[in-house]
Scaffold this motif. Structure first.
Motif, PDB file in Angstrom:
ATOM      1  N   PHE A 139      12.853   7.406   1.785  1.00 40.72           N
ATOM      2  CA  PHE A 139      13.618   6.189   1.935  1.00 40.72           C
ATOM      3  C   PHE A 139      12.381   4.930   1.723  1.00 40.72           C
ATOM      4  N   THR A 140      11.452   4.999   2.172  1.00 39.99           N
ATOM      5  CA  THR A 140      10.512   3.778   2.221  1.00 39.99           C
ATOM      6  C   THR A 140      10.236   3.505   0.649  1.00 39.99           C
ATOM      7  N   TYR A 141       9.985   4.500  -0.132  1.00 43.41           N
ATOM      8  CA  TYR A 141       9.673   4.168  -1.684  1.00 43.41           C
ATOM      9  C   TYR A 141      10.855   3.683  -2.531  1.00 43.41           C
ATOM     10  N   ASN A 142      12.092   4.388  -2.157  1.00 43.92           N
ATOM     11  CA  ASN A 142      13.263   4.001  -2.720  1.00 43.92           C
ATOM     12  C   ASN A 142      13.838   2.559  -2.202  1.00 43.92           C
TER      13      ASN A 142
ATOM     14  N   HIS B 173       0.180   6.023  -5.468  1.00 39.01           N
ATOM     15  CA  HIS B 173       0.909   5.412  -4.318  1.00 39.01           C
ATOM     16  C   HIS B 173       1.090   6.154  -3.067  1.00 39.01           C
ATOM     17  N   VAL B 174       1.573   7.305  -3.326  1.00 39.13           N
ATOM     18  CA  VAL B 174       1.720   8.318  -2.157  1.00 39.13           C
ATOM     19  C   VAL B 174       0.424   8.089  -1.306  1.00 39.13           C
ATOM     20  N   ASN B 175      -0.778   8.293  -2.103  1.00 37.77           N
ATOM     21  CA  ASN B 175      -1.955   8.195  -1.267  1.00 37.77           C
ATOM     22  C   ASN B 175      -2.267   6.606  -0.567  1.00 37.77           C
ATOM     23  N   ARG B 176      -1.916   5.629  -1.259  1.00 36.37           N
ATOM     24  CA  ARG B 176      -2.049   4.509  -0.758  1.00 36.37           C
ATOM     25  C   ARG B 176      -1.153   4.277   0.505  1.00 36.37           C
ATOM     26  N   PHE B 177       0.023   4.643   0.541  1.00 40.87           N
ATOM     27  CA  PHE B 177       0.880   4.513   1.472  1.00 40.87           C
ATOM     28  C   PHE B 177       0.620   5.171   2.756  1.00 40.87           C
ATOM     29  N   PHE B 178       0.265   6.443   2.843  1.00 39.40           N
ATOM     30  CA  PHE B 178      -0.267   7.299   3.788  1.00 39.40           C
ATOM     31  C   PHE B 178      -1.543   6.811   4.203  1.00 39.40           C
TER      32      PHE B 178
ATOM     33  N   PHE C 141       3.502  -3.476   3.889  1.00 35.99           N
ATOM     34  CA  PHE C 141       4.725  -3.378   4.440  1.00 35.99           C
ATOM     35  C   PHE C 141       5.303  -1.906   4.334  1.00 35.99           C
ATOM     36  N   ALA C 142       4.836  -1.309   3.109  1.00 35.67           N
ATOM     37  CA  ALA C 142       5.251   0.128   3.188  1.00 35.67           C
ATOM     38  C   ALA C 142       4.784   1.174   4.287  1.00 35.67           C
ATOM     39  N   ALA C 143       3.581   1.101   4.843  1.00 35.56           N
ATOM     40  CA  ALA C 143       3.271   1.686   5.820  1.00 35.56           C
ATOM     41  C   ALA C 143       3.741   1.318   7.291  1.00 35.56           C
ATOM     42  N   ILE C 144       4.192   0.211   7.267  1.00 34.12           N
ATOM     43  CA  ILE C 144       5.101  -0.159   8.348  1.00 34.12           C
ATOM     44  C   ILE C 144       6.501   0.468   8.461  1.00 34.12           C
ATOM     45  N   LEU C 145       6.997   0.273   7.122  1.00 36.89           N
ATOM     46  CA  LEU C 145       8.060   0.862   7.059  1.00 36.89           C
ATOM     47  C   LEU C 145       8.312   2.583   7.146  1.00 36.89           C
ATOM     48  N   LEU C 146       7.340   2.929   6.797  1.00 39.10           N
ATOM     49  CA  LEU C 146       6.999   4.578   6.950  1.00 39.10           C
ATOM     50  C   LEU C 146       6.874   4.844   8.272  1.00 39.10           C
ATOM     51  N   TRP C 147       6.071   4.213   9.066  1.00 42.90           N
ATOM     52  CA  TRP C 147       5.909   4.270  10.323  1.00 42.90           C
ATOM     53  C   TRP C 147       7.377   4.223  11.084  1.00 42.90           C
ATOM     54  N   ILE C 148       8.109   3.314  10.758  1.00 42.99           N
ATOM     55  CA  ILE C 148       9.501   3.147  11.555  1.00 42.99           C
ATOM     56  C   ILE C 148      10.226   4.427  11.141  1.00 42.99           C
ATOM     57  N   THR C 149      10.385   4.520   9.750  1.00 40.43           N
ATOM     58  CA  THR C 149      11.562   5.529   9.013  1.00 40.43           C
ATOM     59  C   THR C 149      11.134   7.021   9.298  1.00 40.43           C
ATOM     60  N   ASN C 150       9.522   7.357   8.954  1.00 36.12           N
ATOM     61  CA  ASN C 150       9.148   8.521   9.142  1.00 36.12           C
ATOM     62  C   ASN C 150       9.814   9.166   7.847  1.00 36.12           C
ATOM     63  N   SER C 151      10.129   8.423   6.557  1.00 36.52           N
ATOM     64  CA  SER C 151      10.434   8.966   5.351  1.00 36.52           C
ATOM     65  C   SER C 151       9.719   8.418   4.258  1.00 36.52           C
ATOM     66  N   PHE C 152       9.011   9.014   3.305  1.00 31.04           N
ATOM     67  CA  PHE C 152       8.542   8.488   2.116  1.00 31.04           C
ATOM     68  C   PHE C 152       9.442   8.351   1.283  1.00 31.04           C
TER      69      PHE C 152
END
Length: 298
Positions: free
Chosen positions: A102-105, A46-51, A89-100
């Protein structure tokens, strides 16, 4: 609009607040132990999928299916084989927060709350608010949801668990001539299908069983509503289903032919590492982490 207004009626706010609060408490250990992510089943995938989804967006893809930086620059299309919706959705949140982290949890905490709220909403008109609240709390403590949170680490599956009650809510409303049945069924089933294919398959099986058990309540008009909802679900999921079916027709991917090569593990090894296996070393670490987290909270 009326459906949303009813959702936030004053009489329901207290119970909904308690459900959200319970979701926070239930997922609290995820936020207190940073290294906890390392012990969860499918985390690498899932790390691979998000990034990969984030990189796909950055490369200009409107529908992100190919990670252009995957496989040492050759490209990796994991989104073709796995429902991409929650990864988007996770990718958008990851782009906003720059924190995997935070995004994951945040996703796990949010989907846990959605599971309770969907159960609370689905039983409306059937049970009292207090009984709906108890059912929501019980559902959030179900083994499958806890397993998704603290062992399997699969957001797609958690989306399926969270929205499962809404699918049956939609079917119930259609069978009993209540409003918004088609809307609830179509939206919830579409989200599940585009998040976790196995959950969608299980949902179809149990939905058919439910309809068969209530066959006396069906009519031509109701069957047309079910068929129409199904057509809408497939139409809205076409961007995911068509590439998936095309990839399967090529018969060159091991995910369709040889599961022993999937994610570097064979089924026997994956089964041996499940949370309910008493010989799993990670199980004891997870249990101790939960106890330590709640002790710190108290």
């Amino acid at each position: 609009m009326m459906l949303i207004q009813n959702w936030f009626k004053k009489g329901n706010r207290f119970y909904k607040f308690l459900i959200i609060l319970f979701a926070v408490v239930l997922s609290f250990p995820l936020w207190t132990h940073y290294n906890f992510l390392l012990y969860r089943g499918d985390i690498c995938f899932h790390v691979n999928r998000f990034f990969g989804t984030l990189q796909a967006f950055k490369s200009g893809q409107i529908l992100p299916q190919l990670n252009p930086e995957g496989a040492m620059g050759l490209g990796f299309a994991s989104q073709i084989f796995y429902g991409p919706l929650e990864a988007i959705f996770a990718a958008i949140l990851l782009w906003i927060t720059n924190s995997f982290y935070f995004t994951y949890n945040f996703l796990f905490s949010m989907f846990t709350a959605v599971a309770g709220l969907s159960m609370f909403f689905s039983l409306k008109g059937i049970f009292s608010q207090r009984r709906r609240f108890i059912a929501a709390i019980a559902y959030m403590c179900s083994p499958m949801l806890i397993w998704c949170l603290y062992e399997n680490s699969d957001q797609g599956m958690l989306v399926g668990v969270a929205l499962f009650p809404l699918v049956f809510c939609g079917i119930y409303r259609i069978l009993h001539n209540k409003r918004f049945g088609v809307v609830i069924l179509t939206i919830s089933a579409t989200v599940i299908l585009n998040s976790h294919l196995l959950s969608a398959l299980m949902c179809v099986i149990f939905a058919l069983i439910y309809i068969i058990l209530e066959i006396k309540k069906t009519s031509l008009q109701k069957w047309l509503k079910f068929i129409g909802s199904g057509i809408l679900i497939i139409f809205l999921s076409g961007y995911y289903l068509l590439p998936l079916l095309k990839a399967k027709s090529l018969n060159i991917y091991r995910v369709f032919t040889d599961m022993t090569g999937t994610m570097g593990a064979n089924p026997q090894r994956m089964n041996e590492e499940r949370f309910f296996n008493p010989n799993t070393p990670a199980k004891y670490h997870i249990i101790m982490t939960l106890l330590e987290s709640y002790w710190t909270l108290i």
